[in-house]
Write an enzyme that holds these catalytic residues in place. Structure first.
Site, PDB file in Angstrom:
ATOM      1  N   ARG A 113      73.171  31.211  24.738  1.00 57.16           N
ATOM      2  CA  ARG A 113      73.847  29.952  24.434  1.00 57.16           C
ATOM      3  C   ARG A 113      74.484  30.018  23.054  1.00 57.16           C
ATOM      4  NH1 ARG A 113      70.530  24.602  26.248  1.00 57.16           N
ATOM      5  NH2 ARG A 113      71.703  23.828  24.454  1.00 57.16           N
ATOM      6  N   LYS A 116      63.420  19.510  27.942  1.00 57.78           N
ATOM      7  CA  LYS A 116      64.115  18.688  28.944  1.00 57.78           C
ATOM      8  C   LYS A 116      64.527  19.493  30.165  1.00 57.78           C
ATOM      9  CE  LYS A 116      67.643  17.145  26.595  1.00 57.78           C
ATOM     10  NZ  LYS A 116      67.486  17.850  25.312  1.00 57.78           N
ATOM     11  N   ARG A 153      72.162  20.036  15.478  1.00 59.80           N
ATOM     12  CA  ARG A 153      71.754  19.391  16.738  1.00 59.80           C
ATOM     13  C   ARG A 153      70.558  18.457  16.512  1.00 59.80           C
ATOM     14  NH1 ARG A 153      70.809  24.396  20.110  1.00 59.80           N
ATOM     15  NH2 ARG A 153      70.310  23.049  21.867  1.00 59.80           N
ATOM     16  N   ARG A 159      72.902   9.876  25.285  1.00 57.78           N
ATOM     17  CA  ARG A 159      72.492  10.462  24.005  1.00 57.78           C
ATOM     18  C   ARG A 159      72.825   9.541  22.849  1.00 57.78           C
ATOM     19  NH1 ARG A 159      72.072  16.246  25.739  1.00 57.78           N
ATOM     20  NH2 ARG A 159      71.473  17.472  23.958  1.00 57.78           N
ATOM     21  N   ARG A 200      64.234  30.758  22.448  1.00 57.39           N
ATOM     22  CA  ARG A 200      65.106  30.703  23.632  1.00 57.39           C
ATOM     23  C   ARG A 200      66.389  31.494  23.383  1.00 57.39           C
ATOM     24  NH1 ARG A 200      66.695  24.746  25.397  1.00 57.39           N
ATOM     25  NH2 ARG A 200      68.033  24.859  23.594  1.00 57.39           N
TER      26      ARG A 200
HETATM   27  P1  AMP Z   1      71.776  20.204  26.082  1.00 57.81           P
HETATM   28  O1  AMP Z   1      71.836  21.322  27.044  1.00 57.81           O
HETATM   29  O2  AMP Z   1      71.274  18.924  26.705  1.00 57.81           O
HETATM   30  O3  AMP Z   1      71.038  20.543  24.815  1.00 57.81           O
HETATM   31  O4  AMP Z   1      73.286  19.883  25.638  1.00 57.81           O
HETATM   32  C1  AMP Z   1      74.077  20.879  25.006  1.00 57.81           C
HETATM   33  C2  AMP Z   1      75.284  20.255  24.325  1.00 57.81           C
HETATM   34  O5  AMP Z   1      76.105  19.560  25.290  1.00 57.81           O
HETATM   35  C3  AMP Z   1      74.993  19.210  23.249  1.00 57.81           C
HETATM   36  O6  AMP Z   1      74.676  19.798  22.005  1.00 57.81           O
HETATM   37  C4  AMP Z   1      76.312  18.441  23.218  1.00 57.81           C
HETATM   38  O7  AMP Z   1      77.323  19.185  22.539  1.00 57.81           O
HETATM   39  C5  AMP Z   1      76.693  18.396  24.705  1.00 57.81           C
HETATM   40  N1  AMP Z   1      76.118  17.208  25.383  1.00 57.81           N
HETATM   41  C6  AMP Z   1      75.114  17.196  26.300  1.00 57.81           C
HETATM   42  N2  AMP Z   1      74.846  15.957  26.720  1.00 57.81           N
HETATM   43  C7  AMP Z   1      75.714  15.143  26.063  1.00 57.81           C
HETATM   44  C8  AMP Z   1      75.940  13.733  26.045  1.00 57.81           C
HETATM   45  N3  AMP Z   1      75.213  12.893  26.784  1.00 57.81           N
HETATM   46  N4  AMP Z   1      76.922  13.251  25.243  1.00 57.81           N
HETATM   47  C9  AMP Z   1      77.664  14.077  24.486  1.00 57.81           C
HETATM   48  N5  AMP Z   1      77.505  15.405  24.443  1.00 57.81           N
HETATM   49  C10 AMP Z   1      76.533  15.946  25.206  1.00 57.81           C
END
Ligand code: AMP
Length: 191
Positions: free
Chosen positions: A133, A13, A144, A88, A127
């Protein structure tokens, strides 16, 4: 044009979001990046969400909606958005829709990046060697992926029923994935 990019962790993404936003002249809004920036700056919001990110759980809907929706509405009003990592869950989609519909700011297309689970795990752990991270570790990765299956995957049917969904095979090299997405969006724009 307004585009949503959804997919499990490791599906690409972030990479595709950046490329597409640049190619299409859209504002790239990445939910995870915005949350990580809040955590890093130790804002009150960042302190509130830090543990959710570390565990790989979704942050509360009110928090993510409050953080993103003003940006989404502003971008829709300007050049359009490429929104990655939001919504999400179907609940988030319904809440966002209430706000977006009033402003005619809803998505025109939804891209779903699909890849097999073992490839996702391989990419996330690779990664982890490069990026720092807190959630890219074997312990959190399983959670996740589970959160994706439970909360986020139902969105695929939700958007399919609305006639917005494009499923893309994300198990190819990055350039091939970008080309496939651009072709799908081109088709969506010309009907
Ligand atoms: P990502 O970088 O998109 O993988 O997001 C990293 C983390 O941010 C996720 O594992 C969630 O803890 C939080 N997060 C990101 N987007 C959302 C969302 N739309 N709703 C809730 N938590 C989110």
């Amino acid at each position: 044009m307004n585009v949503l990019l959804i997919g499990p962790p490791g599906s690409g993404k972030g990479t595709q979001g950046e490329r597409l936003a640049q190619r299409l002249g859209l504002e790239h809004i990445a939910a995870g990046d915005l949350l990580r920036a809040e955590v890093e700056a130790q804002t009150p919001l960042g302190r509130r969400v830090a543990d959710f990110l570390t565990r790989g759980d979704l942050v509360p809907d009110a928090v993510i909606l409050g953080l993103l929706m003003p940006r989404v509405l502003a971008a829709a009003d300007a050049s359009g958005y490429l929104l990655d990592g939001f919504p999400r869950s179907v609940e988030q989609a319904l809440e966002a829709r209430k706000l977006a519909d009033q402003a005619d700011a809803g998505p025109h297309a939804v891209i779903y990046l699909d890849a097999p689970r073992d490839e996702l795990v391989r990419r996330i752990l690779a990664r982890a060697e490069i990026e720092d991270r807190t959630d890219d570790n074997p312990h959190t990765v399983g959670n996740r992926l589970e959160v994706f299956d439970d909360a986020t995957r139902p969105l695929v049917d939700y958007y399919r029923e609305r006639g917005l969904l494009h499923v893309i095979d994300a198990n190819q090299d990055e350039d091939a994935v970008t080309a496939e997405i651009l072709a799908a969006l081109d088709g969506a724009a010309t009907g």
